[in-house]
Scaffold this motif. Structure first.
Motif, PDB file in Angstrom:
ATOM      1  N   THR A 133      39.660  40.689  37.045  1.00 25.68           N
ATOM      2  CA  THR A 133      38.436  41.349  37.268  1.00 25.68           C
ATOM      3  C   THR A 133      38.796  42.841  37.636  1.00 25.68           C
ATOM      4  OG1 THR A 133      38.599  40.612  39.528  1.00 25.68           O
ATOM      5  CG2 THR A 133      37.142  39.470  38.116  1.00 25.68           C
ATOM      6  N   ASP A 134      40.043  43.142  37.469  1.00 22.50           N
ATOM      7  CA  ASP A 134      40.518  44.694  37.866  1.00 22.50           C
ATOM      8  C   ASP A 134      40.766  45.581  36.865  1.00 22.50           C
ATOM      9  OD1 ASP A 134      40.580  44.136  40.493  1.00 22.50           O
ATOM     10  OD2 ASP A 134      42.969  43.672  40.546  1.00 22.50           O
ATOM     11  N   GLY A 135      40.080  46.608  36.467  1.00 23.29           N
ATOM     12  CA  GLY A 135      40.216  47.451  35.427  1.00 23.29           C
ATOM     13  C   GLY A 135      40.001  46.700  34.148  1.00 23.29           C
TER      14      GLY A 135
ATOM     15  N   LYS B 195      36.383  41.688  33.251  1.00 23.98           N
ATOM     16  CA  LYS B 195      35.974  42.905  32.916  1.00 23.98           C
ATOM     17  C   LYS B 195      36.537  43.420  31.491  1.00 23.98           C
ATOM     18  CE  LYS B 195      34.393  43.758  37.051  1.00 23.98           C
ATOM     19  NZ  LYS B 195      33.032  43.934  37.135  1.00 23.98           N
TER      20      LYS B 195
ATOM     21  N   GLU C 248      41.967  44.275  32.815  1.00 27.58           N
ATOM     22  CA  GLU C 248      42.543  42.970  32.905  1.00 27.58           C
ATOM     23  C   GLU C 248      41.706  41.957  31.947  1.00 27.58           C
ATOM     24  OE1 GLU C 248      45.392  43.071  36.792  1.00 27.58           O
ATOM     25  OE2 GLU C 248      43.457  42.165  36.987  1.00 27.58           O
TER      26      GLU C 248
ATOM     27  N   LYS D  56      43.745  37.785  39.964  1.00 24.82           N
ATOM     28  CA  LYS D  56      44.729  38.170  38.927  1.00 24.82           C
ATOM     29  C   LYS D  56      44.718  37.185  37.747  1.00 24.82           C
ATOM     30  CE  LYS D  56      46.121  42.014  40.645  1.00 24.82           C
ATOM     31  NZ  LYS D  56      45.775  43.207  39.825  1.00 24.82           N
TER      32      LYS D  56
ATOM     33  N   ASN E  51      38.841  35.199  36.834  1.00 28.54           N
ATOM     34  CA  ASN E  51      39.989  36.249  37.241  1.00 28.54           C
ATOM     35  C   ASN E  51      39.928  37.342  36.241  1.00 28.54           C
ATOM     36  OD1 ASN E  51      40.531  34.777  35.111  1.00 28.54           O
ATOM     37  ND2 ASN E  51      42.660  34.512  35.810  1.00 28.54           N
TER      38      ASN E  51
END
Length: 173
Positions: free
Chosen positions: A92-94, A119, A96, A72, A90
């Motif tokens: 790495t979601d959507g 990302k 973020e 996160k 970190n």
């Protein structure tokens, strides 16, 4: 005057570890890092890569050295915060980012840090009351939206220093 005199008593004082004085702490797990931040330790040395299971909030003045973060993102609102030799893998979601610098931060430094696999953005700086941000000798490697997002409002003399960094990757979305 009636002074009293006592014999000299030798006292042995053991060497005190830096961790005992509340100013320097080492962390190799998320739990130890959170405990150091809760105790408002000013200097934290990461001795490994810490996998953040939830966003990490740094809400006071501190310096983090070494190690790294996966998982996160990190949110910075402490007035003066510095990162030295930290690897960020970190965010790495959507959509973020790896690091969000928010209102409340005045000065933030990233020195010799690396950012990989993000990302969205490596550093998103939107500290509306920030005085300065310095990004020096860092490396950015990802096929993401952008590496740096610097946005300063309501501060006429804010300084943004971005020097001697390397950027690799292209955004393909």
């Amino acid at each position: 005057i009636n002074p009293s005199v006592a014999d000299w008593e030798d006292i042995v004082v053991e060497d005190k570890d830096d961790n005992d004085d509340g100013y320097i702490s080492t962390a190799d797990t998320e739990e130890k890092l959170l405990a150091a931040l809760a105790a408002e330790v000013n200097d934290i040395e990461l001795t490994g890569s810490i996998d953040l299971t939830s966003p990490l909030y740094i809400n006071y003045n501190t310096t983090i050295t070494g190690g790294g973060f996966t998982g996160k993102p990190v949110y910075v609102t402490g007035e003066t915060v510095a990162f030295y030799d930290v690897d960020f893998a970190n965010g790495t979601d959507g959509d973020e980012s790896s690091v969000y610098v928010k209102t409340g931060n005045k000065n933030v430094t990233f020195d010799h840090c690396s950012f990989t696999g993000y990302k969205w953005e490596a550093i998103q700086y939107v500290a509306e009351d920030g005085d300065w941000v310095c990004v020096t000798e860092c490396s950015f490697k990802s096929n993401a939206h952008r590496a740096l997002h610097m946005q300063v409002k309501n501060v006429s003399d804010a300084q943004v220093k971005v020097t001697n960094n390397t950027f690799e990757g292209t955004y393909t979305d």
